[in-house]
Design a protein around this motif. Structure first.
Motif, PDB file in Angstrom:
ATOM      1  N   ILE A 186       0.866  -1.196   0.109  1.00  0.00           N
ATOM      2  CA  ILE A 186      -0.272  -0.102  -0.075  1.00  0.00           C
ATOM      3  C   ILE A 186       0.926   1.374   0.043  1.00  0.00           C
ATOM      4  O   ILE A 186       0.660   2.053  -0.702  1.00  0.00           O
ATOM      5  CB  ILE A 186      -0.819   0.179   1.079  1.00  0.00           C
ATOM      6  N   THR A 187       1.899   1.177   0.855  1.00  0.00           N
ATOM      7  CA  THR A 187       2.813   2.468   0.925  1.00  0.00           C
ATOM      8  C   THR A 187       3.782   2.663  -0.074  1.00  0.00           C
ATOM      9  O   THR A 187       4.014   3.658  -0.544  1.00  0.00           O
ATOM     10  CB  THR A 187       3.646   2.394   2.468  1.00  0.00           C
ATOM     11  N   ASP A 188       4.456   1.559  -0.693  1.00  0.00           N
ATOM     12  CA  ASP A 188       5.481   1.629  -1.711  1.00  0.00           C
ATOM     13  C   ASP A 188       5.169   1.405  -3.101  1.00  0.00           C
ATOM     14  O   ASP A 188       5.591   1.942  -4.074  1.00  0.00           O
ATOM     15  CB  ASP A 188       6.541   0.750  -1.123  1.00  0.00           C
ATOM     16  N   VAL A 203      -6.074  -5.869 -10.438  1.00  0.00           N
ATOM     17  CA  VAL A 203      -5.779  -7.020 -10.936  1.00  0.00           C
ATOM     18  C   VAL A 203      -4.680  -7.738  -9.866  1.00  0.00           C
ATOM     19  O   VAL A 203      -5.104  -8.747  -9.385  1.00  0.00           O
ATOM     20  CB  VAL A 203      -4.657  -7.027 -12.184  1.00  0.00           C
ATOM     21  N   TYR A 204      -3.877  -6.919  -9.086  1.00  0.00           N
ATOM     22  CA  TYR A 204      -2.922  -7.672  -8.073  1.00  0.00           C
ATOM     23  C   TYR A 204      -3.949  -8.098  -6.951  1.00  0.00           C
ATOM     24  O   TYR A 204      -3.859  -9.098  -6.460  1.00  0.00           O
ATOM     25  CB  TYR A 204      -2.130  -6.483  -7.737  1.00  0.00           C
ATOM     26  N   LEU A 205      -4.933  -6.995  -6.630  1.00  0.00           N
ATOM     27  CA  LEU A 205      -5.651  -7.712  -5.239  1.00  0.00           C
ATOM     28  C   LEU A 205      -6.693  -8.644  -5.809  1.00  0.00           C
ATOM     29  O   LEU A 205      -6.603  -9.633  -4.745  1.00  0.00           O
ATOM     30  CB  LEU A 205      -6.692  -6.425  -4.886  1.00  0.00           C
ATOM     31  N   MET A 206      -7.184  -8.683  -6.983  1.00  0.00           N
ATOM     32  CA  MET A 206      -8.165  -9.940  -7.240  1.00  0.00           C
ATOM     33  C   MET A 206      -7.267 -11.131  -7.413  1.00  0.00           C
ATOM     34  O   MET A 206      -7.799 -12.203  -6.987  1.00  0.00           O
ATOM     35  CB  MET A 206      -8.798  -9.642  -8.608  1.00  0.00           C
ATOM     36  N   GLY A 207      -5.915 -11.071  -7.958  1.00  0.00           N
ATOM     37  CA  GLY A 207      -5.195 -12.382  -7.984  1.00  0.00           C
ATOM     38  C   GLY A 207      -4.719 -12.500  -6.658  1.00  0.00           C
ATOM     39  O   GLY A 207      -4.565 -13.888  -6.499  1.00  0.00           O
ATOM     40  N   ALA A 208      -4.341 -11.695  -5.739  1.00  0.00           N
ATOM     41  CA  ALA A 208      -4.236 -12.157  -4.365  1.00  0.00           C
ATOM     42  C   ALA A 208      -5.176 -12.812  -3.750  1.00  0.00           C
ATOM     43  O   ALA A 208      -4.826 -13.671  -3.051  1.00  0.00           O
ATOM     44  CB  ALA A 208      -3.688 -10.933  -3.841  1.00  0.00           C
ATOM     45  N   MET A 209      -6.637 -12.353  -4.011  1.00  0.00           N
ATOM     46  CA  MET A 209      -7.638 -13.181  -3.465  1.00  0.00           C
ATOM     47  C   MET A 209      -7.737 -14.672  -3.829  1.00  0.00           C
ATOM     48  O   MET A 209      -8.053 -15.526  -3.345  1.00  0.00           O
ATOM     49  CB  MET A 209      -8.832 -12.328  -3.695  1.00  0.00           C
ATOM     50  N   PHE A 210      -7.623 -14.505  -5.292  1.00  0.00           N
ATOM     51  CA  PHE A 210      -7.546 -15.813  -5.687  1.00  0.00           C
ATOM     52  C   PHE A 210      -6.575 -16.778  -5.416  1.00  0.00           C
ATOM     53  O   PHE A 210      -6.682 -18.135  -5.224  1.00  0.00           O
ATOM     54  CB  PHE A 210      -7.713 -16.046  -7.535  1.00  0.00           C
ATOM     55  N   ALA A 211      -5.363 -16.327  -4.802  1.00  0.00           N
ATOM     56  CA  ALA A 211      -4.334 -16.897  -4.480  1.00  0.00           C
ATOM     57  C   ALA A 211      -4.320 -17.371  -3.056  1.00  0.00           C
ATOM     58  O   ALA A 211      -3.663 -18.445  -2.447  1.00  0.00           O
ATOM     59  CB  ALA A 211      -2.969 -16.100  -4.573  1.00  0.00           C
ATOM     60  N   SER A 212      -5.233 -16.696  -2.343  1.00  0.00           N
ATOM     61  CA  SER A 212      -5.584 -17.289  -0.832  1.00  0.00           C
ATOM     62  C   SER A 212      -6.007 -18.629  -0.595  1.00  0.00           C
ATOM     63  O   SER A 212      -6.517 -19.244  -1.358  1.00  0.00           O
ATOM     64  CB  SER A 212      -6.431 -16.143  -0.073  1.00  0.00           C
ATOM     65  N   ALA A 213      -5.839 -19.115   0.479  1.00  0.00           N
ATOM     66  CA  ALA A 213      -6.172 -20.369   0.860  1.00  0.00           C
ATOM     67  C   ALA A 213      -7.450 -20.686   0.638  1.00  0.00           C
ATOM     68  O   ALA A 213      -7.792 -21.697   0.200  1.00  0.00           O
ATOM     69  CB  ALA A 213      -5.549 -20.677   1.943  1.00  0.00           C
ATOM     70  N   SER A 214      -8.534 -19.857   0.798  1.00  0.00           N
ATOM     71  CA  SER A 214      -9.803 -19.998   1.044  1.00  0.00           C
ATOM     72  C   SER A 214     -10.306 -20.082  -0.345  1.00  0.00           C
ATOM     73  O   SER A 214     -11.508 -20.511  -0.487  1.00  0.00           O
ATOM     74  CB  SER A 214     -10.480 -18.816   1.804  1.00  0.00           C
TER      75      SER A 214
END
Length: 342
Positions: A22-24, A36-47
């Protein structure tokens, strides 16, 4: 004995995003790339691992073109915070997310000797030299500070993103971008990031790829802009740059017709005295006519348009008047005239 959490019937889980992102990273990235990064990170999460997700599903979820998603992953890979693993028989690829804290610690606190010995074993060794904490990010951070000094205020988040876009898609050269800001803000007094974008577009269309070529171009266009300003001042316009059609007309008079700048200014001064409605259409017609006659200077213009003197042999026109002499009438004549009138 074991411990377990009961899985909910519906997903209300949380997504963990590191503060370093968020800061850098987020302030200088495109909003599309961040989504795209946030949605991809959500898809990559364990849940979310039970769901099949690829770039097409991501593009559908975000209502974006597929190419925008691919461009976003390429951008984040260049930043060094993810790694794309292409498939052998498919154009798609897997995305591996790196821990930003691990990258930060590895590049700031791990001893150099240990870094060299473990360079082939650490999964982050390839990205460590390219991530945002590397020299490339330092160059961009320095560019941000220098641009803030030029424009005279801290950059807003939107200006951060625009500067990042200039760096990514226009000129990945901090010296060229800095020269663009100095040229517009200090020399031309032309402010705003939109005008910087127009300037960069012009440089790219002109094929300028080095700071030396840009400096030569600025020297040439600087002299040309001085002519623009002088001609506009003759026409009573002193507080703006020429419009595209106006600059094209002046360029044509100078480059195609071959008028010298000083002569052109004097000719326009002479032409402006002939009419109260001086505009570029009028000037275009008059200067094109002069070019066709082979006239290049204001002195030649004055000799051709100088009014001819009246010769001594030419007769002067006189007004002729008929003067009727006074006469007297008899009483009978006056009575007859009166009866006829009735």
């Amino acid at each position: 004995m074991s411990f377990a959490n009961k899985a909910p019937n519906f997903d209300l889980s949380e997504l963990h995003i590191e503060r370093l992102f968020i800061t850098d990273f987020m302030p200088v990235a495109s909003g599309t790339y961040v989504k795209v990064y946030l949605m991809g990170a959500m898809f990559a999460s364990a849940s979310q691992r039970t769901y099949h997700a690829d770039n097409r599903a991501l593009a559908t979820a975000l209502q974006l073109p597929l190419q925008d998603v691919i461009d976003a992953w390429q951008y984040w890979e260049r930043q060094g915070i993810i790694k794309c693993h292409p498939h052998e028989s498919d154009t798609d690829f897997d995305v591996e997310f790196f821990s930003l804290r691990a990258l930060y610690i590895e590049n700031n606190f791990v001893p150099k000797q240990k870094k060299r010995s473990n360079a082939t074993n650490t999964p982050y060794s390839q990205s460590a030299s390219n991530n945002a904490f590397s020299s490339q990010q330092a160059v961009f951070s320095s560019l941000i500070r220098e641009v803030e000094q030029i424009v005279g205020h801290p950059l807003s988040p939107n200006e951060h993103r625009e500067l990042s876009d200039f760096y990514e898609h226009y000129y990945p050269d901090a010296d060229i971008l800095k020269r663009a800001f100095v040229y517009n803000y200090k020399e031309r007094k032309s402010f705003g990031f939109k005008r910087i974008k127009i300037l960069l577009d012009q440089w790219l269309k002109a094929g300028l790829t080095s700071i030396e070529a840009i400096e030569a171009h600025i020297e040439h266009t600087g002299a040309r802009y001085a002519v623009y300003k002088e001609i506009l001042a003759v026409l009573g316009v002193r507080h703006r740059l020429p419009y595209q059609a106006e600059s094209d007309a002046i360029d044509r008079w100078l480059d195609s017709y071959g008028f010298e700048p000083a002569d052109l200014v004097e000719i326009i001064k002479s032409l402006s005295k002939r009419t109260t409605n001086v505009n570029f259409n009028y000037l275009e017609a008059q200067i094109t006519d002069l070019h066709g006659k082979g006239l290049k200077t204001a002195s030649e213009l004055s000799t051709v348009t100088k009014p001819t003197k009246q010769t001594a042999s030419s007769p002067k026109r006189r007004h002729q008047y008929t003067v009727e002499k006074d006469r007297t009438y008899t009483e009978d004549e006056l009575e007859s005239m009166l009866l006829n009138k009735k």
